[in-house]
Design a protein around this motif. Structure first.
Motif, mmCIF file in Angstrom:
data_model
loop_
_atom_site.group_PDB
_atom_site.id
_atom_site.type_symbol
_atom_site.label_atom_id
_atom_site.label_comp_id
_atom_site.label_asym_id
_atom_site.label_seq_id
_atom_site.Cartn_x
_atom_site.Cartn_y
_atom_site.Cartn_z
ATOM 1 N N ARG A 28 37.899 55.220 28.832
ATOM 2 C CA ARG A 28 37.173 55.528 30.057
ATOM 3 C C ARG A 28 35.779 54.924 29.997
ATOM 4 O O ARG A 28 35.066 55.081 29.004
ATOM 5 C CB ARG A 28 37.079 57.034 30.246
ATOM 6 N N CYS A 29 35.401 54.241 31.046
ATOM 7 C CA CYS A 29 34.081 53.603 31.105
ATOM 8 C C CYS A 29 32.994 54.681 31.125
ATOM 9 O O CYS A 29 33.065 55.636 31.911
ATOM 10 C CB CYS A 29 33.984 52.717 32.351
ATOM 11 N N ARG A 30 32.004 54.517 30.286
ATOM 12 C CA ARG A 30 30.953 55.524 30.191
ATOM 13 C C ARG A 30 30.036 55.533 31.408
ATOM 14 O O ARG A 30 29.267 56.469 31.603
ATOM 15 C CB ARG A 30 30.156 55.347 28.904
ATOM 16 N N TYR A 31 30.088 54.503 32.245
ATOM 17 C CA TYR A 31 29.225 54.434 33.422
ATOM 18 C C TYR A 31 29.968 54.783 34.716
ATOM 19 O O TYR A 31 29.620 55.715 35.406
ATOM 20 C CB TYR A 31 28.591 53.049 33.552
ATOM 21 N N CYS A 32 30.984 53.989 35.049
ATOM 22 C CA CYS A 32 31.658 54.175 36.338
ATOM 23 C C CYS A 32 32.828 55.149 36.249
ATOM 24 O O CYS A 32 33.373 55.549 37.268
ATOM 25 C CB CYS A 32 32.150 52.835 36.883
ATOM 26 N N LYS A 33 33.244 55.509 35.034
ATOM 27 C CA LYS A 33 34.327 56.472 34.773
ATOM 28 C C LYS A 33 35.708 55.960 35.146
ATOM 29 O O LYS A 33 36.643 56.740 35.204
ATOM 30 C CB LYS A 33 34.057 57.814 35.466
ATOM 31 N N HIS A 34 35.884 54.678 35.397
ATOM 32 C CA HIS A 34 37.211 54.131 35.623
ATOM 33 C C HIS A 34 37.936 54.025 34.283
ATOM 34 O O HIS A 34 37.308 53.872 33.238
ATOM 35 C CB HIS A 34 37.135 52.755 36.296
ATOM 36 N N TRP A 35 39.253 54.089 34.339
ATOM 37 C CA TRP A 35 40.078 54.010 33.136
ATOM 38 C C TRP A 35 40.457 52.557 32.850
ATOM 39 O O TRP A 35 40.517 51.729 33.751
ATOM 40 C CB TRP A 35 41.339 54.852 33.307
ATOM 41 N N SER A 36 40.749 52.279 31.586
ATOM 42 C CA SER A 36 41.135 50.927 31.196
ATOM 43 C C SER A 36 42.488 50.531 31.778
ATOM 44 O O SER A 36 42.820 49.358 31.809
ATOM 45 C CB SER A 36 41.168 50.802 29.672
ATOM 46 N N ASN A 37 43.274 51.499 32.237
ATOM 47 C CA ASN A 37 44.547 51.160 32.879
ATOM 48 C C ASN A 37 44.492 51.351 34.400
ATOM 49 O O ASN A 37 45.512 51.427 35.062
ATOM 50 C CB ASN A 37 45.699 51.954 32.267
ATOM 51 N N SER A 38 43.276 51.384 34.969
ATOM 52 C CA SER A 38 43.113 51.402 36.427
ATOM 53 C C SER A 38 43.437 50.013 36.964
ATOM 54 O O SER A 38 43.244 49.011 36.277
ATOM 55 C CB SER A 38 41.672 51.735 36.811
ATOM 56 N N LEU A 39 43.902 49.963 38.193
ATOM 57 C CA LEU A 39 44.168 48.665 38.811
ATOM 58 C C LEU A 39 42.853 47.981 39.146
ATOM 59 O O LEU A 39 41.899 48.618 39.583
ATOM 60 C CB LEU A 39 45.012 48.846 40.065
ATOM 61 N N CYS A 40 42.824 46.685 38.931
ATOM 62 C CA CYS A 40 41.616 45.911 39.209
ATOM 63 C C CYS A 40 41.410 45.811 40.721
ATOM 64 O O CYS A 40 42.362 45.558 41.464
ATOM 65 C CB CYS A 40 41.751 44.514 38.600
ATOM 66 N N PRO A 41 40.185 46.000 41.213
ATOM 67 C CA PRO A 41 39.936 45.969 42.652
ATOM 68 C C PRO A 41 39.899 44.567 43.263
ATOM 69 O O PRO A 41 39.706 44.437 44.452
ATOM 70 C CB PRO A 41 38.584 46.663 42.796
ATOM 71 N N TRP A 42 40.065 43.512 42.466
ATOM 72 C CA TRP A 42 40.130 42.152 43.002
ATOM 73 C C TRP A 42 41.295 41.430 42.340
ATOM 74 O O TRP A 42 41.742 41.808 41.271
ATOM 75 C CB TRP A 42 38.809 41.406 42.794
ATOM 76 N N PRO A 43 41.815 40.387 42.974
ATOM 77 C CA PRO A 43 42.949 39.662 42.393
ATOM 78 C C PRO A 43 42.527 38.866 41.150
ATOM 79 O O PRO A 43 41.505 38.186 41.159
ATOM 80 C CB PRO A 43 43.405 38.726 43.517
ATOM 81 N N LEU A 44 43.333 38.974 40.091
ATOM 82 C CA LEU A 44 43.010 38.301 38.835
ATOM 83 C C LEU A 44 43.805 37.022 38.612
ATOM 84 O O LEU A 44 43.547 36.290 37.668
ATOM 85 C CB LEU A 44 43.264 39.248 37.648
ATOM 86 N N ALA A 45 44.779 36.758 39.468
ATOM 87 C CA ALA A 45 45.641 35.586 39.282
ATOM 88 C C ALA A 45 44.822 34.300 39.294
ATOM 89 O O ALA A 45 43.896 34.139 40.090
ATOM 90 C CB ALA A 45 46.700 35.541 40.370
ATOM 91 N N ASN A 46 45.149 33.401 38.382
ATOM 92 C CA ASN A 46 44.512 32.083 38.283
ATOM 93 C C ASN A 46 43.009 32.149 38.038
ATOM 94 O O ASN A 46 42.255 31.304 38.502
ATOM 95 C CB ASN A 46 44.803 31.237 39.525
ATOM 96 N N THR A 47 42.542 33.183 37.349
ATOM 97 C CA THR A 47 41.133 33.290 36.969
ATOM 98 C C THR A 47 41.061 33.355 35.445
ATOM 99 O O THR A 47 42.086 33.433 34.770
ATOM 100 C CB THR A 47 40.463 34.552 37.565
#
Length: 171
Positions: A28-47
């Motif tokens: 869990r992120c100590r700042y934003c509290k998102h989990w490491s298995n949360s879905l990324c809010p932007w597309p990661l394909a081809n980056t």
């Protein structure tokens, strides 16, 4: 966890994601509290972060074994937002957030701006000071003094020495 660091945007428990190892431990992120298995809010394909897809990239490690205590976005905001220069350590920043929760609000606002930038262009490079907020400048000073002075050394012609002090003793 300190109250000032809690964020209402992230769930309290990690989501179940298929394709992760059986021994996977969500961080869990100590700042934003998102989990490491949360879905990324932007597309990661081809980056450059394709290997993390579809999960939120973490500051270090890999998709199957994230390392560190914050997500990639918060890590970048921490480094490029001037927080490392101002507070020195993440623990000191967390303690300051406990005494003044508005510090975390400015941090999370910069994080939101970075996510918006990545949604608009997944290939963009992070330059927080140019795109998210003003560059913060700090000044430091360090002074030191020495208590003892070195003795003065002079070179003199032997003839001049002998005129004033007599014959020199051979060493």
């Amino acid at each position: 966890m300190p109250r000032s660091i809690q964020s209402s945007a992230a769930p309290d428990t990690p989501a179940e994601v298929e394709g992760l190892p059986a021994d996977y431990k969500a961080k869990r992120c100590r700042y934003c509290k998102h989990w490491s298995n949360s879905l990324c809010p932007w597309p990661l394909a081809n980056t450059v972060l394709t290997n993390w897809s579809p999960l939120l990239p973490w500051s270090r490690g890999s998709r199957s074994k994230p390392m560190g205590d914050c997500c990639k976005v918060c890590y970048i905001v921490w480094n490029q937002g001037g927080y490392e220069a101002e507070y020195g350590t993440e623990d000191r920043f967390v303690r300051c957030c406990d005494s003044n929760p508005t510090l975390l609000h400015s941090f999370l606002e910069k994080r939101t701006q970075v996510v918006k930038m990545k949604r608009a262009d997944p290939h963009c490079r992070f330059r927080v000071e140019l795109n998210v907020g003003p560059l913060q400048s700090l000044s430091t000073s360090k002074a030191s003094t020495q208590g003892l002075e070195a003795p003065e050394v002079h070179f003199v012609e032997l003839s001049e020495y002998e005129k004033e002090y007599g014959a020199a003793q051979p060493d």
